[in-house]
Design a protein around this motif. Structure first.
Motif, short mmCIF file in Angstrom:
data_model
loop_
_atom_site.label_atom_id
_atom_site.label_comp_id
_atom_site.label_asym_id
_atom_site.label_seq_id
_atom_site.Cartn_x
_atom_site.Cartn_y
_atom_site.Cartn_z
N LYS A 178 31.88 45.56 74.12
CA LYS A 178 31.92 44.16 74.55
C LYS A 178 32.83 44.02 75.76
CE LYS A 178 34.49 40.89 73.26
NZ LYS A 178 35.35 39.89 73.06
N ASN A 179 33.92 44.82 75.77
CA ASN A 179 34.91 44.70 76.84
C ASN A 179 34.55 45.49 78.09
OD1 ASN A 179 36.79 42.83 76.07
ND2 ASN A 179 37.73 44.26 74.62
N GLY A 226 23.02 39.86 74.71
CA GLY A 226 24.35 40.39 74.38
C GLY A 226 25.12 39.48 73.44
N PRO A 227 25.31 38.20 73.84
CA PRO A 227 26.03 37.28 72.95
C PRO A 227 25.38 37.14 71.57
CG PRO A 227 25.69 36.27 75.09
CD PRO A 227 25.00 37.59 75.13
N GLU A 228 24.06 37.23 71.51
CA GLU A 228 23.38 37.15 70.21
C GLU A 228 23.78 38.35 69.35
OE1 GLU A 228 19.23 36.91 71.19
OE2 GLU A 228 19.22 34.73 71.21
N ILE A 274 25.50 40.83 81.18
CA ILE A 274 26.77 41.48 80.85
C ILE A 274 27.91 40.46 80.88
CG2 ILE A 274 28.43 43.23 81.63
CD1 ILE A 274 25.84 44.38 80.43
N ILE A 275 27.92 39.60 81.91
CA ILE A 275 29.00 38.60 82.01
C ILE A 275 29.04 37.70 80.78
CG2 ILE A 275 30.01 36.74 83.40
CD1 ILE A 275 28.34 37.63 85.70
N ALA A 276 27.83 37.42 80.23
CA ALA A 276 27.77 36.51 79.09
C ALA A 276 28.52 37.07 77.88
CB ALA A 276 26.31 36.23 78.72
N MET A 277 28.77 38.37 77.87
CA MET A 277 29.57 38.94 76.78
C MET A 277 31.07 38.83 77.08
SD MET A 277 27.49 42.26 75.43
CE MET A 277 27.94 43.31 76.78
N CYS A 328 24.72 49.40 75.14
CA CYS A 328 25.84 48.90 75.94
C CYS A 328 26.00 47.40 75.77
CB CYS A 328 25.62 49.19 77.42
SG CYS A 328 25.80 50.90 77.79
N ARG A 329 24.92 46.73 75.39
CA ARG A 329 25.02 45.29 75.19
C ARG A 329 25.22 44.98 73.72
NH1 ARG A 329 20.19 42.90 78.72
NH2 ARG A 329 21.14 40.91 78.24
N CYS A 330 25.87 45.92 73.04
CA CYS A 330 26.31 45.73 71.66
C CYS A 330 25.18 45.57 70.66
CB CYS A 330 27.26 44.52 71.54
SG CYS A 330 28.77 44.75 72.43
N TYR A 331 23.98 46.05 70.97
CA TYR A 331 22.92 45.93 69.98
C TYR A 331 23.22 46.86 68.82
CZ TYR A 331 18.41 45.86 67.73
OH TYR A 331 17.42 45.73 66.79
#
Lengths: 293, 268
Positions: A91-92, A116-118, A164-167, B226-229
């Motif tokens: 996330k970071n 990503g946020p989901e 990516i920014i949305a995370m 990478c998008r946390c899936y």
């Protein structure tokens, strides 16, 4: 100014084909590197110098064969890292890849940014807020109901960045994100990157082949054979034209000209900065000085 | 040329049918099929016909477009009606020539059959495929089937697969186009020869396409990671549609029509 080190890489080695019995040459070879919070670091190197491997090590897509990596104080090379910790690291440290087509998941732009946020399990209202502000940041708000295949390469890459920014990462790694774009797409993406760095204080690691992009960074790291070759401000790095060339790279055009002229025996001073005007000035000064005699 | 392929037959719009919850629309489609098959008398058939026409009007899609969509089934319609007309034996002989005997019942039945098939096709496509984007449809199915997760049906995974497939269709079409042009430039011939030789000519297109798809899949998987899936657990959705009054109202209208049809059947 004493800034916090956001990423600390300590003596890291990584080789790809483990278990083949033979000794593979490591993609990353005893590399140590610290990156300050909020800085903009460009990573250069010819193909196979370990740039992309380095990027993948930072968010645990790959784990180092040996050595330690700390991100924001967390030891990510800890073998007992929980799944939650892994998610927190990813996330970071956001990653934007080369081919925009292969990063977008959904058929509608805003749905993709929300991916990503989901995954982070946020509240729907919070996701909506983040998606809107991320699209705003990359200047793609007008396209939120479009489908990705209607967009240009640069626009698609900006959507990938918005995703990516949305995370809300603290650091974004761009893995040759401008390599597949045309000049205008590249400019769009570079403008976005610079804005993220300056306005939102996001640490940027930009892996690239383009010297003029690297010149915009605070710091340039040149990699060769899985290790650091040169590390410093763009000016300090590109000053070493011989070294740059030995790493299979080109120096920026303006330095190249001066370098070639000096090699031919012309007594030109090194310019004070990388700016084209400064470079032009030293050449002009030299020209005036020599024609006067 | 290859770019002209439209996916599904979604017509974007903002009609009542477009705005309904996709879950509701799937239920409505099932209800509509029930309505069509419940109709037995002429009167109830007329109501089904009127209802279908009403649906077209509400959807805002032109009659011409809808009628055009019937083209592929014209053949089916002709065969069905011919079978009914020539092979039904009744009491009321209206036409007789050589070995052909046509009874009024047969003609009647043929008309009803044609009406049934056309209204079935028009109704379901207007309700579902024409007015629901593929992504909404996938989403609706995922939510509707969510209870199946309890018996370990991977509903989320299926829906994500569908979404990704839909997402990559234009990309892969573009890529096919590119590879075909590249092969043409090397002298490949896709347009002449027997079917077998033409199919063989496609092999050099399909192999690079497959390889690049695998490469894409690999990159996409990394990007998703990478998008946390991390699977469907603990995942939320940006758009959580809540049932609106209009959704409930439409379902009620459909149920009422169902009931009316059953009653009309008795009057015949």
């Amino acid at each position: 100014m004493n800034k916090k080190q956001f990423i600390q890489i300590k003596n890291v080695t990584f080789s790809y084909d483990e278990g083949t019995g033979q000794l593979p040459s490591p993609a990353i070879n005893h590399l140590s590197l610290d990156i300050e919070e909020g800085s903009f670091v460009a990573v250069l190197g010819h193909n196979g110098s370990g740039k992309s491997t380095l990027a993948k090590l930072l968010n645990l897509i790959l784990t180092p064969t040996s050595g330690e990596i700390y991100i924001d104080g967390t030891r990510i090379t800890d073998p007992d890292l929980s799944d939650e910790d892994v998610l927190n690291i990813r996330k970071n440290i956001g990653m934007v890849f080369q081919n925009p087509d292969n990063q977008l998941v959904a058929t509608i732009v805003e749905e993709d940014v929300a991916f990503g946020p989901e995954n982070l399990g946020l509240e729907p209202s919070e996701i909506r807020r983040r998606v809107n502000s991320a699209l705003e940041t990359v200047g793609m708000s007008d396209f939120k109901r479009h489908s990705p295949h209607q967009l240009s390469g640069g626009q698609k890459q900006r959507i990938a960045i918005a995703g990516i920014i949305a995370m809300m990462p603290k650091c974004i790694v761009f893995d040759e994100s401008t390599a597949m774009l045309d000049p205008s797409g590249r400019r769009e993406v570079m403008d976005t990157i610079l804005r993220l760095n300056r306005e939102q204080n996001i640490t940027i690691i930009h892996i690239t082949h383009y010297m003029n992009e690297a010149m915009l960074a605070d710091r340039v790291v040149v990699m060769n054979e899985g290790n650091l070759l040169i590390d410093g401000t763009p000016y300090d790095v590109f000053k070493n034209v011989d070294l740059i060339k030995s790493a299979g790279l080109d120096s920026p055009q303006q330095f190249d000209i001066i370098y070639e002229l000096r090699r031919k025996g012309h007594d030109i001073k090194m310019p004070e900065s990388l700016k084209t005007e400064d470079c032009a000035k030293v050449v002009y000064d030299y020209y005036k000085r020599t024609t006067k005699d | 040329m290859i770019k002209d392929i439209t996916l599904g037959q979604f017509f974007p719009g903002n009609s009542l049918l477009h705005r309904l919850d996709p879950r509701i629309k799937i239920i409505l489609t099932i209800l509509f099929i029930a309505i069509v098959f419940l109709a037995k008398s002429t009167l109830s058939y007329l109501l089904v016909l009127a209802f279908t026409i009403a649906l077209i009007i509400i959807s805002g899609i032109s009659f011409k477009t809808v009628l055009k969509s019937l083209k592929p089934i014209v053949f089916v319609l002709i065969i069905t009606s011919a079978l009914n007309i020539f092979w039904t034996v009744g009491d009321d002989l209206i036409f007789s020539f050589w070995i052909i005997d046509i009874y009024a019942e047969g003609v009647n039945f043929a008309i009803l059959m044609v009406l049934r098939i056309t209204s079935l096709l028009i109704g379901t496509s207007v309700l579902l495929t024409y007015t629901t984007s593929p992504i909404m449809l996938t989403d609706g199915l995922e939510r509707l089937l969510a209870p199946l997760k309890a018996i370990k049906v991977p509903v989320h995974e299926f829906s994500l697969m569908m979404t990704i497939a839909l997402r990559f269709i234009p990309t892969l079409i573009e890529e096919t186009d590119k590879i075909m042009s590249a092969q043409k430039a090397r002298g490949a011939d896709f347009t002449t020869g027997s079917i077998i030789s033409r199919a063989k000519a496609l092999i050099p297109v399909l192999i690079p396409l497959f390889i690049s798809s695998f490469r894409r899949a690999d990159e996409l998987a990394t990007a998703m990671e990478c998008r946390c899936y991390h699977g469907g657990d603990g995942r939320t959705k940006m758009n959580t549609p809540h049932l609106k009054v209009i959704d409930i109202l439409t379902v009620s209208v459909f149920i009422v029509i169902c009931v009316i049809i059953v009653m009309l059947n008795r009057f015949a």
